[in-house]
Design a protein around this motif. Structure first.
Motif, PDB file in Angstrom:
ATOM      1  N   VAL A   1       1.796  -5.377   6.461  1.00 54.46           N
ATOM      2  CA  VAL A   1       1.748  -6.711   6.675  1.00 54.46           C
ATOM      3  C   VAL A   1       2.154  -7.130   5.313  1.00 54.46           C
ATOM      4  O   VAL A   1       1.679  -7.241   4.530  1.00 54.46           O
ATOM      5  CB  VAL A   1       0.145  -6.993   6.827  1.00 54.46           C
ATOM      6  CG1 VAL A   1      -0.082  -8.529   7.416  1.00 54.46           C
ATOM      7  CG2 VAL A   1      -0.294  -6.159   8.115  1.00 54.46           C
TER       8      VAL A   1
ATOM      9  N   SER B   1      -3.110   3.030  12.977  1.00 57.02           N
ATOM     10  CA  SER B   1      -3.277   2.927  14.275  1.00 57.02           C
ATOM     11  C   SER B   1      -3.445   4.335  15.179  1.00 57.02           C
ATOM     12  O   SER B   1      -2.503   5.009  14.746  1.00 57.02           O
ATOM     13  CB  SER B   1      -2.651   1.829  15.177  1.00 57.02           C
ATOM     14  OG  SER B   1      -2.880   0.644  14.450  1.00 57.02           O
TER      15      SER B   1
ATOM     16  N   THR C   1     -13.303  -6.590  16.476  1.00 56.56           N
ATOM     17  CA  THR C   1     -12.996  -6.278  14.894  1.00 56.56           C
ATOM     18  C   THR C   1     -14.352  -6.284  14.181  1.00 56.56           C
ATOM     19  O   THR C   1     -15.083  -7.383  14.120  1.00 56.56           O
ATOM     20  CB  THR C   1     -11.894  -7.391  14.385  1.00 56.56           C
ATOM     21  OG1 THR C   1     -10.788  -7.446  15.275  1.00 56.56           O
ATOM     22  CG2 THR C   1     -11.682  -7.001  12.985  1.00 56.56           C
TER      23      THR C   1
ATOM     24  N   ARG D   1      -1.935  -1.022   8.138  1.00 57.96           N
ATOM     25  CA  ARG D   1      -2.583  -0.873   9.117  1.00 57.96           C
ATOM     26  C   ARG D   1      -2.287   0.251   9.710  1.00 57.96           C
ATOM     27  O   ARG D   1      -1.143   0.611   9.942  1.00 57.96           O
ATOM     28  CB  ARG D   1      -2.600  -2.087  10.146  1.00 57.96           C
ATOM     29  CG  ARG D   1      -2.902  -3.258   9.956  1.00 57.96           C
ATOM     30  CD  ARG D   1      -2.426  -4.609  10.460  1.00 57.96           C
ATOM     31  NE  ARG D   1      -2.530  -4.328  12.192  1.00 57.96           N
ATOM     32  CZ  ARG D   1      -3.588  -4.631  12.757  1.00 57.96           C
ATOM     33  NH1 ARG D   1      -4.706  -5.466  11.996  1.00 57.96           N
ATOM     34  NH2 ARG D   1      -3.727  -4.507  14.109  1.00 57.96           N
TER      35      ARG D   1
ATOM     36  N   GLU E   1       1.822   0.478  10.094  1.00 57.08           N
ATOM     37  CA  GLU E   1       2.375  -0.859  10.029  1.00 57.08           C
ATOM     38  C   GLU E   1       1.970  -1.458   8.599  1.00 57.08           C
ATOM     39  O   GLU E   1       0.989  -1.578   8.094  1.00 57.08           O
ATOM     40  CB  GLU E   1       1.801  -1.744  11.224  1.00 57.08           C
ATOM     41  CG  GLU E   1       2.331  -3.112  11.153  1.00 57.08           C
ATOM     42  CD  GLU E   1       1.525  -4.016  12.171  1.00 57.08           C
ATOM     43  OE1 GLU E   1       2.008  -4.812  12.815  1.00 57.08           O
ATOM     44  OE2 GLU E   1       0.104  -3.895  12.516  1.00 57.08           O
TER      45      GLU E   1
ATOM     46  N   THR F   1      -7.348   0.540  15.159  1.00 56.24           N
ATOM     47  CA  THR F   1      -6.646   0.237  14.053  1.00 56.24           C
ATOM     48  C   THR F   1      -7.774   0.101  12.763  1.00 56.24           C
ATOM     49  O   THR F   1      -8.584  -0.727  12.948  1.00 56.24           O
ATOM     50  CB  THR F   1      -5.793  -0.887  14.388  1.00 56.24           C
ATOM     51  OG1 THR F   1      -5.133  -0.730  15.403  1.00 56.24           O
ATOM     52  CG2 THR F   1      -5.018  -1.226  13.078  1.00 56.24           C
ATOM     53  N   SER F   2      -7.349   0.599  11.549  1.00 52.90           N
ATOM     54  CA  SER F   2      -7.956   0.420  10.295  1.00 52.90           C
ATOM     55  C   SER F   2      -7.068  -0.244   9.683  1.00 52.90           C
ATOM     56  O   SER F   2      -5.917   0.064   9.100  1.00 52.90           O
ATOM     57  CB  SER F   2      -8.296   1.596   9.603  1.00 52.90           C
ATOM     58  OG  SER F   2      -9.461   2.072  10.341  1.00 52.90           O
ATOM     59  N   THR F   3      -7.225  -1.560   8.991  1.00 53.03           N
ATOM     60  CA  THR F   3      -6.531  -2.374   8.097  1.00 53.03           C
ATOM     61  C   THR F   3      -6.942  -1.931   6.548  1.00 53.03           C
ATOM     62  O   THR F   3      -8.255  -2.436   6.219  1.00 53.03           O
ATOM     63  CB  THR F   3      -6.802  -3.768   8.274  1.00 53.03           C
ATOM     64  OG1 THR F   3      -6.306  -4.177   9.805  1.00 53.03           O
ATOM     65  CG2 THR F   3      -5.742  -4.598   7.454  1.00 53.03           C
TER      66      THR F   3
ATOM     67  N   GLN G   1     -11.300  -3.027   7.379  1.00 51.17           N
ATOM     68  CA  GLN G   1     -11.495  -3.728   8.663  1.00 51.17           C
ATOM     69  C   GLN G   1     -11.053  -2.756   9.793  1.00 51.17           C
ATOM     70  O   GLN G   1      -9.749  -2.353   9.703  1.00 51.17           O
ATOM     71  CB  GLN G   1     -10.595  -4.779   8.695  1.00 51.17           C
ATOM     72  CG  GLN G   1     -10.832  -5.858   9.976  1.00 51.17           C
ATOM     73  CD  GLN G   1      -9.951  -7.095   9.824  1.00 51.17           C
ATOM     74  OE1 GLN G   1      -8.706  -6.806   9.996  1.00 51.17           O
ATOM     75  NE2 GLN G   1     -10.567  -8.400   9.697  1.00 51.17           N
ATOM     76  N   THR G   2     -11.613  -2.730  11.034  1.00 55.69           N
ATOM     77  CA  THR G   2     -11.320  -1.838  11.884  1.00 55.69           C
ATOM     78  C   THR G   2     -11.507  -2.639  13.186  1.00 55.69           C
ATOM     79  O   THR G   2     -12.244  -3.493  13.634  1.00 55.69           O
ATOM     80  CB  THR G   2     -12.457  -0.661  12.044  1.00 55.69           C
ATOM     81  OG1 THR G   2     -12.513   0.157  10.694  1.00 55.69           O
ATOM     82  CG2 THR G   2     -12.098   0.308  13.345  1.00 55.69           C
TER      83      THR G   2
ATOM     84  N   ALA H   1      -1.213  -5.677   3.372  1.00 54.19           N
ATOM     85  CA  ALA H   1      -2.016  -4.697   3.854  1.00 54.19           C
ATOM     86  C   ALA H   1      -1.297  -3.447   4.424  1.00 54.19           C
ATOM     87  O   ALA H   1      -0.141  -3.745   4.975  1.00 54.19           O
ATOM     88  CB  ALA H   1      -3.092  -5.242   4.779  1.00 54.19           C
TER      89      ALA H   1
ATOM     90  N   ARG I   1       5.838  -7.695  10.034  1.00 52.87           N
ATOM     91  CA  ARG I   1       5.078  -6.530  10.397  1.00 52.87           C
ATOM     92  C   ARG I   1       5.839  -5.289  10.825  1.00 52.87           C
ATOM     93  O   ARG I   1       5.978  -5.066  11.807  1.00 52.87           O
ATOM     94  CB  ARG I   1       4.182  -7.037  11.503  1.00 52.87           C
ATOM     95  CG  ARG I   1       3.189  -8.300  11.014  1.00 52.87           C
ATOM     96  CD  ARG I   1       2.484  -8.777  12.347  1.00 52.87           C
ATOM     97  NE  ARG I   1       1.263  -7.836  12.368  1.00 52.87           N
ATOM     98  CZ  ARG I   1       0.204  -8.223  11.776  1.00 52.87           C
ATOM     99  NH1 ARG I   1      -0.039  -9.273  11.223  1.00 52.87           N
ATOM    100  NH2 ARG I   1      -0.864  -7.208  12.034  1.00 52.87           N
TER     101      ARG I   1
END
Length: 186
Positions: free
Chosen positions: A168, A181, A37, A179, A166, A4-6, A17-18, A177, A151
């Protein structure tokens, strides 16, 4: 397994963030898992074991988890984790519906003494042959504050993988954010 990358909202200072997450069914009722993470460095790593006791009446299933969380940047670097999850699935002619809820407790000792973080989560979802839709709510309490997030997520199956997007969202606010995935089964 999932990666998942945020992506933070426009104008947010946080970097990309991954997170990589994996589970392995060791036995019929025992699962081992872990995640890590990364942003520009390792931010967090988790390892856990989950036991799935016999099902409860009414088709309810549950699991009990224990593990360790490592966060090199926090005052409490290592935290012991315990958790419990409860859920129920429903088969329909158009796919599978489910609902689940869980609580995780993270406890450790650091510069400021003993700390206890809580993580509550709930989720409802539907998965058909090709599509997935979920709505989750998470609520975390740490020494730094309380954080509640909605979410919503949608996903589409691409061969043996599923691509999931997704949002947030803090209640009453704009998207914090997104996400993205990729889920895969082996």
């Amino acid at each position: 397994m999932s990666t998942t990358s945020t992506l933070p909202a426009a104008g947010d200072w946080r970097p990309l963030q991954t997170e990589t997450y994996a589970e392995f069914g060791l036995r019929r009722r025992v699962t081992l898992g872990g995640s890590f993470t990364i942003t520009t460095q390792l931010d967090q790593a988790n390892v856990f074991a989950r036991w799935h006791p016999p099902d409860l009446p009414g088709g309810l299933v549950w699991g009990v988890s224990a593990g360790v969380r490592y966060e090199p940047w926090r005052a409490v670097t290592y935290r012991l984790m315990t958790g419990i999850d409860l859920g129920r699935g429903f088969d329909t002619s158009r796919g599978n519906l489910w609902m689940r809820g869980g609580v995780r407790l993270y406890q450790g000792t650091g510069y400021f003494g003993r700390e206890l973080d809580t993580d509550l989560s709930s989720q409802i979802g539907w998965r058909g042959d090709r599509w997935l839709a979920m709505l989750g709510v998470t609520h975390a309490t740490t020494r730094y504050g309380r954080y509640t997030r909605l979410r919503p997520a949608v996903g589409v199956r691409l061969g043996r993988m599923m691509l999931v997007a997704e949002g947030v969202v803090p209640p009453g606010e704009r998207i914090e954010a997104v996400r993205l995935s990729v889920w895969s089964n082996f």
